[in-house]
Design an enzyme around this catalytic site. Structure first.
Site, PDB file in Angstrom:
ATOM      1  N   HIS A 485       1.592   5.986  -4.218  1.00 55.53           N
ATOM      2  CA  HIS A 485       1.950   4.659  -4.728  1.00 55.53           C
ATOM      3  C   HIS A 485       0.898   3.618  -4.300  1.00 55.53           C
ATOM      4  O   HIS A 485       0.332   2.914  -5.129  1.00 55.53           O
ATOM      5  CB  HIS A 485       3.340   4.283  -4.185  1.00 55.53           C
ATOM      6  CG  HIS A 485       3.795   2.904  -4.531  1.00 55.53           C
ATOM      7  ND1 HIS A 485       4.804   2.665  -5.425  1.00 55.53           N
ATOM      8  CD2 HIS A 485       3.395   1.679  -4.100  1.00 55.53           C
ATOM      9  CE1 HIS A 485       4.997   1.365  -5.534  1.00 55.53           C
ATOM     10  NE2 HIS A 485       4.150   0.740  -4.725  1.00 55.53           N
ATOM     11  N   GLU A 486       0.651   3.547  -3.009  1.00 56.89           N
ATOM     12  CA  GLU A 486      -0.306   2.556  -2.513  1.00 56.89           C
ATOM     13  C   GLU A 486      -1.705   2.834  -3.042  1.00 56.89           C
ATOM     14  O   GLU A 486      -2.480   1.917  -3.301  1.00 56.89           O
ATOM     15  CB  GLU A 486      -0.305   2.503  -0.980  1.00 56.89           C
ATOM     16  CG  GLU A 486       1.026   2.043  -0.363  1.00 56.89           C
ATOM     17  CD  GLU A 486       1.558   0.735  -0.927  1.00 56.89           C
ATOM     18  OE1 GLU A 486       0.749  -0.116  -1.338  1.00 56.89           O
ATOM     19  OE2 GLU A 486       2.794   0.571  -0.983  1.00 56.89           O
ATOM     20  N   HIS A 489      -2.057   1.146  -6.328  1.00 61.04           N
ATOM     21  CA  HIS A 489      -2.439  -0.267  -6.179  1.00 61.04           C
ATOM     22  C   HIS A 489      -3.939  -0.362  -5.877  1.00 61.04           C
ATOM     23  O   HIS A 489      -4.636  -1.228  -6.391  1.00 61.04           O
ATOM     24  CB  HIS A 489      -1.692  -0.908  -5.005  1.00 61.04           C
ATOM     25  CG  HIS A 489      -0.247  -1.236  -5.287  1.00 61.04           C
ATOM     26  ND1 HIS A 489       0.160  -1.935  -6.389  1.00 61.04           N
ATOM     27  CD2 HIS A 489       0.877  -0.984  -4.570  1.00 61.04           C
ATOM     28  CE1 HIS A 489       1.482  -2.099  -6.344  1.00 61.04           C
ATOM     29  NE2 HIS A 489       1.940  -1.526  -5.257  1.00 61.04           N
ATOM     30  N   HIS A 492      -5.991   0.010  -8.896  1.00 63.77           N
ATOM     31  CA  HIS A 492      -5.878  -1.209  -9.696  1.00 63.77           C
ATOM     32  C   HIS A 492      -6.891  -2.253  -9.204  1.00 63.77           C
ATOM     33  O   HIS A 492      -7.487  -2.986  -9.983  1.00 63.77           O
ATOM     34  CB  HIS A 492      -4.442  -1.733  -9.574  1.00 63.77           C
ATOM     35  CG  HIS A 492      -3.999  -2.657 -10.661  1.00 63.77           C
ATOM     36  ND1 HIS A 492      -2.785  -3.280 -10.633  1.00 63.77           N
ATOM     37  CD2 HIS A 492      -4.592  -3.072 -11.800  1.00 63.77           C
ATOM     38  CE1 HIS A 492      -2.656  -4.042 -11.718  1.00 63.77           C
ATOM     39  NE2 HIS A 492      -3.743  -3.932 -12.441  1.00 63.77           N
TER      40      HIS A 492
HETATM   41 ZN   LIG Z   1       3.911  -1.326  -4.576  1.00 67.30          ZN
END
Ligand SMILES: [Zn+2]
Length: 694
Positions: A485-486, A489, A492
């Site tokens: 998940h991280e 990010h 991104h």
């Molecule tokens: Zn998050």
């Protein structure tokens, strides 16, 4: 413009030294010289950097030429670069290397910052120039990104009080200053509460049921705290969750979980009840000054959801089926309790323990069987390998870049052809100086200045299971998902390809930003990806197909609990920020009423109770905790697009995903970007199916 003024600070012994936060960084990729930066450098650097931004703002206002997009909007976007730099380094340290000194700096800087920001947004001369450009923007031939940037800055002024009269501006400033301090205090109290509690066990029998690595870690924690021949469990999740899952001592389970969910609610000097009620009240007051009905109306105006009604709609749609599932789960667990010859009723501190038993009974699977396949180094290889397969990018560890802690690793990220993309720091293990949870942030954001690419410098922080003397760091499946998940990010931020800093990378609406992160969790658990990295830490054996199958079968397991726990916290958040009376509510009464209203179950405590809900009282998620499920509609639908092609590693689709989602930041309307990637509107069905709510 960055002015390297080389400010001097006087050290205690009277010698002068240069403040590294204010000088040019002659380091690989202009990474922060953490080895030279001392806490004492922050305060003078903040002051100097604020002064510098004020000079830059003066230069914009005093420009004798008429206001243009370039000399006003872009100049404003470029202003404060030194301040951003100082603040980003400080944020990294405050989150992961905090101590009394850092907290005191934070307390001093926070109101200074609030005043500094207000001085800019409430500067009438500056607003006049921004408005001059905004009012004629249609005639300027701006592209989509430039249009967005004009809107962004103009709205920032409006939402920052630029249109208020003098009295109201004074009130507005006062509220901002108080809020900045209250949020800080709230977060500090939560951290102190988390570090305070110790469950000390001195009788080996009381460790019954616990897995070996959990016992070893508890012994090591006891050693660090200088307790001889004892075991210490804490309410940090890597310590608490295995305890709740496996400890046969019901009384101890209650003790540790109670300490967790009573954080900030002990009527002592770390109590957060009054603080949070006041935060909610002040945010409403501020929203009212600006003409909004509630704080949520103000906050949501700039998000995909647009208004509170749309948020409640989605939450309500999911609530009833989730609650039904959770009640079934409760029933099944109560049956186990009875079958084992007990007659007590399931309590909140029993849930993990009996859920684990249920999982074993229904799916013949337990965490202990899975974690050996998830040594942290292998998981990192897995996530890097996935990025390589999808986009051809590579990660090369660099040992010549300074770090703020020995646990940190630094990587250079490159395109397939070797072109530099950016830098990634990872910092994965808990320590007392780190706040709980996991996060991504930037030390430098990607943008372009005078045609030159400014490369991103990104970091990921987590609190995953630590290695012990005899086992490497073995992650739970939840930990693995969080790491992916991280990393989403981080991608991104890293793969951003935007022109303007304010719209680049993760600077998108809050309810969109969790989409690129959550989509990664789908890949983490997919069989085609699992076989590339899930290898036994002792034997190197690839995770067997039958275990993958078990993991997949168990994917619907406990979804009632997880969804209810999450939705309850989201409702609580929305309720706090749709209040319409400017009074300080009794936090506990308010919370109870909020939970009664939705008919929540007493066995499931909201994922965050108000008194330790950092996201909404100390972070950037106020009336935004729903964002995770909002974005989950997008991530489930987006991953489904890959599944539909028959190849979850489809390069062509990955390229489209990179172009419209990962590279585009906030340069266009989020839904437009999504539709460009997907070719149609998102569909909620894949989400319902995934959570077993269909
Ligand atoms: Zn998050």
């Amino acid at each position: 413009m960055l002015l390297f003024t080389g400010s001097l600070i006087i050290t205690s012994c009277g010698t002068e030294e240069t403040n590294p936060l204010l000088t040019e960084w002659v380091t690989p990729f202009e990474t922060p010289p953490f080895d030279k930066i001392k806490n004492a450098h922050f305060l003078p650097a903040f002051k100097e950097a604020m002064k510098e931004q004020n000079l830059e703002i003066d230069a914009i206002i005093n420009n004798p030429d008429a206001a243009t997009f370039e000399n006003t909007i872009v100049a404003l976007d470029h202003s404060g670069s030194l301040l951003k730099r100082v603040d980003r380094v400080f944020s990294a340290i405050r989150g992961a290397m905090t101590n009394e000194e850092v907290r005191n700096i934070s307390k001093e800087v926070s109101p200074m910052f609030s005043k500094h920001d207000d001085d800019i947004t409430l500067n009438a001369d500056l607003f006049k120039r921004v408005k001059q450009v905004y009012d004629v923007k249609e005639s300027l031939g701006l592209n989509t990104e430039q249009n967005k940037l004009s809107d962004h800055h103009y709205k920032n002024f409006i939402r920052g009080g630029a249109n208020l009269d003098n009295d109201d501006q004074g009130e507005f400033r006062k509220i901002n200053e108080e809020l900045s301090l209250l949020s800080l205090q709230f977060g500090e109290n939560v951290l102190k509460e988390t570090n305070k509690f110790e469950l000390i066990i001195d009788n080996e029998d009381d460790l019954e049921g616990l897995p070996e690595n959990s016992i070893t870690a508890a012994a090591e924690t006891a050693n660090e705290k200088r307790y001889n021949n004892k075991w210490v469990f804490t309410i940090q999740k890597p310590s608490m969750l295995p305890f709740l899952r496996y400890s046969k001592k019901r009384g101890f389970r209650e003790k540790i979980y109670r300490a967790y969910f009573m954080k900030g609610d002990n009527n002592d000097d770390l109590d957060n009840k009054k603080i949070l009620s006041r935060i909610a009240m002040l945010r409403l007051k501020r929203a009212r000054l600006l003409g909004y009905k509630t704080y949520a109306h103000y906050a949501l105006e700039e998000r995909m959801a647009e208004n509170p009604e749309n948020v409640y709609d989605l939450l309500n749609k999911l609530w009833a089926p989730a609650l039904n599932r959770a009640k079934e789960e409760r029933k099944e667990m109560q049956q186990i309790i009875i079958a084992e010859g007990n007659d007590f009723k399931l309590e909140p501190w029993d849930w993990w323990y009996y859920a684990e038993k249920l999982k074993k009974a229904k799916y013949d699977i337990d965490e202990d069987e899975i974690t050996p396949y998830f040594q942290v180094e292998n998981v990192i290889d897995g996530v890097f390998g996935l990025a390589a397969r999808l986009w051809g990018i590579t990660f090369e560890e660099r040992n010549d870049i300074s770090k703020y802690h020995p646990d940190v690793k630094v990587f250079e990220v490159k395109e397939a052809d070797g072109t530099h993309i950016g830098i990634l720091y990872t910092d994965y293990f808990p320590r007392a100086s780190k706040r709980a949870g996991a996060w991504m942030n930037s030390l430098q954001k990607q943008f372009k200045k005078d045609g030159k690419m400014i490369y991103p410098i990104i970091y990921n922080v987590g609190n995953f299971t630590k290695p012990t003397v005899d086992t490497p760091a073995l992650l739970s499946l939840d930990n693995v998902e969080t790491l992916f998940h991280e990393f989403g990010h981080a991608l991104h931020g890293l793969l951003s390809n935007c022109t303007y800093e304010s719209l680049s990378g993760t600077d998108t609406p809050r309810d969109f930003v969790e989409f690129p992160s959550q989509v990664m969790e789908n890949w983490a658990k997919h069989p085609d990806v699992l076989i590339t990295y899930a290898k036994h830490y002792k034997t190197g054996e690839v995770i067997p197909a039958e275990l993958i199958e078990k993991i997949q079968n168990a994917s619907l397991f406990n979804q009632g609990f997880k969804t209810v726990e999450y939705l309850a916290a989201s409702m609580l958040d929305m309720d706090w920020y749709t209040i319409t009376d400017t009074i300080e509510y009794d936090a506990i009464l308010f919370e109870n009423k909020s939970m009664e209203k939705i008919g929540s179950m007493r066995e499931i405590i909201p994922r965050y109770r108000s008194t330790y809900f950092n996201h909404i009282f100390s972070g950037g998620y106020s009336s935004g905790y729903y964002s995770y499920i909002w974005a989950e509609v997008l991530d489930a639908d987006a991953f489904n697009a890959f599944v539909e092609t028959g190849d979850v590693l489809n390069k062509e689709l990955a390229a489209r995903y990179r172009k419209y989602i990962l590279s585009s930041g906030g340069t266009d309307d989020s839904m437009e970007l999504y539709k460009k990637f997907r070719g149609k509107d998102p569909d909620i069905k894949p989400l319902l199916k995934r959570r077993g709510l269909n």
